[in-house]
Motif scaffolding. Sequence first.
Motif, PDB file in Angstrom:
ATOM      1  N   ALA A   3       0.844  -1.200   0.000  1.00  0.00           N
ATOM      2  CA  ALA A   3       0.000   0.000   0.000  1.00  0.00           C
ATOM      3  C   ALA A   3       0.879   1.249   0.000  1.00  0.00           C
ATOM      4  O   ALA A   3       1.773   1.383   0.837  1.00  0.00           O
ATOM      5  N   PRO A   4       0.645   2.181  -0.938  1.00  0.00           N
ATOM      6  CA  PRO A   4       1.535   3.328  -1.093  1.00  0.00           C
ATOM      7  C   PRO A   4       1.033   4.592  -0.403  1.00  0.00           C
ATOM      8  O   PRO A   4      -0.091   4.653   0.097  1.00  0.00           O
ATOM      9  N   VAL A   5       1.882   5.597  -0.422  1.00  0.00           N
ATOM     10  CA  VAL A   5       1.470   6.983  -0.208  1.00  0.00           C
ATOM     11  C   VAL A   5       1.250   7.588  -1.592  1.00  0.00           C
ATOM     12  O   VAL A   5       2.066   7.395  -2.493  1.00  0.00           O
ATOM     13  N   ILE A   6       0.139   8.297  -1.761  1.00  0.00           N
ATOM     14  CA  ILE A   6      -0.171   8.933  -3.045  1.00  0.00           C
ATOM     15  C   ILE A   6      -0.065  10.442  -2.886  1.00  0.00           C
ATOM     16  O   ILE A   6      -0.584  11.012  -1.917  1.00  0.00           O
ATOM     17  N   VAL A   7       0.611  11.083  -3.826  1.00  0.00           N
ATOM     18  CA  VAL A   7       0.656  12.547  -3.871  1.00  0.00           C
ATOM     19  C   VAL A   7      -0.036  13.001  -5.143  1.00  0.00           C
ATOM     20  O   VAL A   7       0.344  12.596  -6.247  1.00  0.00           O
ATOM     21  N   GLY A   8      -1.058  13.820  -4.985  1.00  0.00           N
ATOM     22  CA  GLY A   8      -1.735  14.403  -6.136  1.00  0.00           C
ATOM     23  C   GLY A   8      -1.077  15.726  -6.499  1.00  0.00           C
ATOM     24  O   GLY A   8      -0.905  16.600  -5.645  1.00  0.00           O
ATOM     25  N   VAL A   9      -0.660  15.872  -7.748  1.00  0.00           N
ATOM     26  CA  VAL A   9       0.043  17.080  -8.182  1.00  0.00           C
ATOM     27  C   VAL A   9      -0.697  17.738  -9.336  1.00  0.00           C
ATOM     28  O   VAL A   9      -1.481  17.112 -10.046  1.00  0.00           O
ATOM     29  N   ASP A  10      -0.451  19.030  -9.501  1.00  0.00           N
ATOM     30  CA  ASP A  10      -0.950  19.775 -10.648  1.00  0.00           C
ATOM     31  C   ASP A  10       0.080  20.847 -10.977  1.00  0.00           C
ATOM     32  O   ASP A  10       1.243  20.735 -10.571  1.00  0.00           O
ATOM     33  N   HIS A  11      -0.324  21.880 -11.686  1.00  0.00           N
ATOM     34  CA  HIS A  11       0.621  22.887 -12.143  1.00  0.00           C
ATOM     35  C   HIS A  11       0.940  23.935 -11.087  1.00  0.00           C
ATOM     36  O   HIS A  11       1.810  24.779 -11.302  1.00  0.00           O
ATOM     37  N   ARG A  12       0.270  23.904  -9.928  1.00  0.00           N
ATOM     38  CA  ARG A  12       0.442  24.964  -8.945  1.00  0.00           C
ATOM     39  C   ARG A  12       1.699  24.760  -8.109  1.00  0.00           C
ATOM     40  O   ARG A  12       2.137  23.628  -7.887  1.00  0.00           O
ATOM     41  N   PRO A  13       2.310  25.846  -7.617  1.00  0.00           N
ATOM     42  CA  PRO A  13       3.537  25.729  -6.813  1.00  0.00           C
ATOM     43  C   PRO A  13       3.363  24.879  -5.560  1.00  0.00           C
ATOM     44  O   PRO A  13       4.323  24.276  -5.088  1.00  0.00           O
ATOM     45  N   LEU A  25       6.818  10.931   4.132  1.00  0.00           N
ATOM     46  CA  LEU A  25       5.920   9.932   4.714  1.00  0.00           C
ATOM     47  C   LEU A  25       6.188   8.547   4.145  1.00  0.00           C
ATOM     48  O   LEU A  25       6.173   7.551   4.879  1.00  0.00           O
ATOM     49  N   ALA A  26       6.421   8.464   2.833  1.00  0.00           N
ATOM     50  CA  ALA A  26       6.700   7.164   2.219  1.00  0.00           C
ATOM     51  C   ALA A  26       8.016   6.594   2.727  1.00  0.00           C
ATOM     52  O   ALA A  26       8.118   5.383   3.006  1.00  0.00           O
ATOM     53  N   ASP A  27       9.037   7.431   2.862  1.00  0.00           N
ATOM     54  CA  ASP A  27      10.327   6.960   3.369  1.00  0.00           C
ATOM     55  C   ASP A  27      10.211   6.485   4.810  1.00  0.00           C
ATOM     56  O   ASP A  27      10.762   5.442   5.186  1.00  0.00           O
ATOM     57  N   ARG A  29       7.563   5.392   6.392  1.00  0.00           N
ATOM     58  CA  ARG A  29       6.772   4.164   6.477  1.00  0.00           C
ATOM     59  C   ARG A  29       7.350   3.027   5.651  1.00  0.00           C
ATOM     60  O   ARG A  29       6.880   1.898   5.711  1.00  0.00           O
ATOM     61  N   GLN A  30       8.364   3.340   4.846  1.00  0.00           N
ATOM     62  CA  GLN A  30       9.003   2.352   3.973  1.00  0.00           C
ATOM     63  C   GLN A  30       7.980   1.697   3.032  1.00  0.00           C
ATOM     64  O   GLN A  30       7.894   0.471   2.929  1.00  0.00           O
ATOM     65  N   VAL A  31       7.228   2.565   2.370  1.00  0.00           N
ATOM     66  CA  VAL A  31       6.237   2.109   1.393  1.00  0.00           C
ATOM     67  C   VAL A  31       6.470   2.845   0.079  1.00  0.00           C
ATOM     68  O   VAL A  31       7.169   3.869   0.036  1.00  0.00           O
ATOM     69  N   PRO A  32       5.907   2.355  -1.022  1.00  0.00           N
ATOM     70  CA  PRO A  32       6.076   3.039  -2.310  1.00  0.00           C
ATOM     71  C   PRO A  32       5.427   4.417  -2.315  1.00  0.00           C
ATOM     72  O   PRO A  32       4.520   4.699  -1.536  1.00  0.00           O
ATOM     73  N   LEU A  33       5.910   5.250  -3.218  1.00  0.00           N
ATOM     74  CA  LEU A  33       5.327   6.574  -3.438  1.00  0.00           C
ATOM     75  C   LEU A  33       4.780   6.623  -4.852  1.00  0.00           C
ATOM     76  O   LEU A  33       5.484   6.295  -5.809  1.00  0.00           O
ATOM     77  N   ILE A  34       3.514   7.009  -4.976  1.00  0.00           N
ATOM     78  CA  ILE A  34       2.904   7.209  -6.295  1.00  0.00           C
ATOM     79  C   ILE A  34       2.598   8.690  -6.451  1.00  0.00           C
ATOM     80  O   ILE A  34       1.920   9.291  -5.616  1.00  0.00           O
ATOM     81  N   VAL A  35       3.117   9.274  -7.507  1.00  0.00           N
ATOM     82  CA  VAL A  35       2.823  10.662  -7.851  1.00  0.00           C
ATOM     83  C   VAL A  35       1.807  10.631  -8.984  1.00  0.00           C
ATOM     84  O   VAL A  35       2.053  10.036 -10.035  1.00  0.00           O
ATOM     85  N   ARG A 174       7.849   5.978  14.554  1.00  0.00           N
ATOM     86  CA  ARG A 174       8.760   5.689  13.449  1.00  0.00           C
ATOM     87  C   ARG A 174       9.839   6.763  13.299  1.00  0.00           C
ATOM     88  O   ARG A 174      10.925   6.473  12.799  1.00  0.00           O
ATOM     89  N   THR A 175       9.530   7.984  13.688  1.00  0.00           N
ATOM     90  CA  THR A 175      10.464   9.091  13.467  1.00  0.00           C
ATOM     91  C   THR A 175      11.197   9.529  14.725  1.00  0.00           C
ATOM     92  O   THR A 175      12.100  10.371  14.650  1.00  0.00           O
TER      93      THR A 175
END
Length: 286
Positions: A3-13, A25-27, A29-35, A174-175
Amino acid sequence: MTAPVIVGVDHRPGSRDALALGRWLADVRQVPLIVAVVHPAPSAIGSGRVDAEWIADRHRAAERVLDEARAALKDPPGVEYRSVASSSAAHGLHDLAEQTRAVAMVIGSGPAAPGRLFAGSTAERLLAGSGCPVAVTPAGGGTAPGALGRIGVAYVDTLDGRAALDAAAELARRTGSTLLLVTVVAAGDAALPFLIGDDAERAFLDTARETYEEALRRAAASVPDVPVEWSVRSGDVVEELAGLTEVDLLFCGSRGYGPARRVLVGGVSGRLLRRAGRPLVVVPRA
């Protein structure tokens, strides 16, 4: 797939801040990151026809957003980049989170004063019904994720408050961060407008404070292997919580209805979306 962490991105800063938090967060939790970037799904412009040129342009725009994300992250190995077709950004991210059983979603804030959240329609719709914690980062950057070594929890002794505490405690463990549990007692007039007389009002507020303090003591004692601080503060609830700039993230419970495990933003969490100066994580009931 884990199960990953998902980051939703767009054109905004603001996407850069979301990427930084999502990667952290992904690092941790040691899980994949999906952008992920969401672009409009094909829609008919007439009987049996779609605007192929417009669709191709939206695909190219989505790929440019993902290229910007790669550059911002310096394209580390193990990060997956996805272009998702959907009727809306919130709907597309919801579907992706359910398909991947994401452990968290992160989205950047819309335009606002530097250092403040301005959730905008995408984040607000994303929070309405999410099955996993949703983090919204404030506009204008700030300290690097994890730099302060303290994680905040807007705590009340309810199912929602305990869900927020559990999620925050896991991250703190974890941190190696310290947990800061905060309960806010509304100022006199806001708390008891129907009571007449200062003595009655003070007596009620003193009793309420004692009750909250005892709940915080129990909550702190329930978290093993994590240093915990707690505080009862007085004033406007949203103002006090929004002013917690000494924490890396602020965890807040959602307003839950029935047994569904969903984020349903209540009054405080909803208003915090537009006021918080640190990343806000809204947690569904367990």
